[in-house]
Write an enzyme that holds these catalytic residues in place. Structure first.
Site, PDB file in Angstrom:
ATOM      1  N   LYS A  87      -5.161 -11.679  -1.304  1.00 28.52           N
ATOM      2  CA  LYS A  87      -4.949 -10.941  -0.053  1.00 28.52           C
ATOM      3  C   LYS A  87      -6.270 -10.853   0.706  1.00 28.52           C
ATOM      4  O   LYS A  87      -7.284 -10.374   0.177  1.00 28.52           O
ATOM      5  CB  LYS A  87      -4.424  -9.543  -0.400  1.00 28.52           C
ATOM      6  CG  LYS A  87      -3.569  -8.919   0.654  1.00 28.52           C
ATOM      7  CD  LYS A  87      -2.915  -7.658   0.082  1.00 28.52           C
ATOM      8  CE  LYS A  87      -2.068  -6.955   1.110  1.00 28.52           C
ATOM      9  NZ  LYS A  87      -1.600  -5.660   0.604  1.00 28.52           N
TER      10      LYS A  87
HETATM   11  O1  G3P Z   1       1.687  -3.171   2.570  1.00 29.21           O
HETATM   12  C1  G3P Z   1       0.826  -2.433   3.366  1.00 29.21           C
HETATM   13  C2  G3P Z   1       0.881  -1.030   2.979  1.00 29.21           C
HETATM   14  O2  G3P Z   1       0.314  -0.815   1.730  1.00 29.21           O
HETATM   15  C3  G3P Z   1       0.431  -0.062   3.969  1.00 29.21           C
HETATM   16  O3  G3P Z   1       1.402   0.886   3.957  1.00 29.21           O
HETATM   17  O4  G3P Z   1       2.357   3.079   4.308  1.00 29.21           O
HETATM   18  O5  G3P Z   1      -0.123   2.821   3.950  1.00 29.21           O
HETATM   19  O6  G3P Z   1       0.930   2.092   6.071  1.00 29.21           O
HETATM   20  P1  G3P Z   1       1.119   2.299   4.617  1.00 29.21           P
END
Ligand code: G3P
Length: 219
Positions: free
Chosen positions: A88
């Site tokens: 990633k």
């Molecule tokens: O896959 C990306 C993710 O980990 C971010 O999610 O909920 O932190 O915006 P969030």
């Protein structure tokens, strides 16, 4: 549509795997920290533990370096760790260079922190395996995250880019359904967003009635 779970929590990954619909896992440094996984060796061991749970599934492991040489060094080490690892890489200038480098070497990548169609186009040009638009975080700032998925779908289809659209930062079940309607290749979200798909009160009421009627006739 592939289903990935967005967590570093082994119990939740096991639970999603047991449901039989899991195709992979995405993690990031914040998710690792949330599980208390710190120190390089522990982090690498944790990635292997995740790979062992998701038989054959892709597991995204994020580089920490932000310079080209550092990303290449870390990415090659991560890719060596397990055949299921996808490296990633953040959508920054050196990240684009690293995506191209990894693509040329046959190392699979997930370009993360994508918030615009232009960034997604660049990631595809650089040969990213997956591109991760963060739809929840766009919604958080009053910008339509799902619209970004539609824009990227259109652009990739126009030119036949092989990069898969991995809808990330999914927060709930409707995000999953809308992404499926638009044609996102993959969604990654919490276990609750996946489990939410199976719930319907009429299913529960209907089943209860079927069972009651069966018992009436069969004791
Ligand atoms: O896959 C990306 C993710 O980990 C971010 O999610 O909920 O932190 O915006 P969030």
């Amino acid at each position: 549509m592939k289903f990935f779970i967005d967590t570093a929590n082994l119990d939740q990954i096991r639970e999603a795997q047991a449901l039989g619909v899991l195709d992979g896992v995405t993690t990031n440094p914040s998710l690792m920290a949330k599980e208390g996984i710190t120190g390089k060796n522990n982090i690498l061991k944790h990635y292997v533990a995740i790979c062992d749970i998701v038989e054959g599934g892709d597991v995204s492991a994020e580089v920490i370096a932000t310079d080209f040489e550092g990303m290449v060094r870390e990415g090659e080490e991560l890719a060596e760790l397990h055949e299921q690892i996808v490296v990633k890489v953040p959508m920054i200038r050196d990240g684009v260079k690293a995506l191209k480098y990894f693509s040329d070497k046959g190392i699979r990548t997930n370009c993360t922190l994508v918030f615009s169609a232009g960034q997604a186009l660049l990631a595809a040009k650089a040969g990213a395996t997956y591109v991760s638009p963060f739809i929840g975080r766009l919604d958080d700032i009053s910008t339509d995250g799902l619209n970004l998925i539609s824009e990227i779908r259109e652009i990739y289809d126009n030119y036949g880019f092989g990069t898969e659209i991995l809808a990330a930062s999914i927060r709930h079940t409707m995000h999953v359904i809308e992404c499926a309607k638009i044609g996102a290749d993959v969604m990654t979200g919490p276990l609750s967003a996946i489990e939410g798909l199976l719930k319907h009160p009429l299913t529960d009421i209907g089943l209860q009635k079927f069972l009651e009627d069966y018992r009436k006739g069969n004791g």
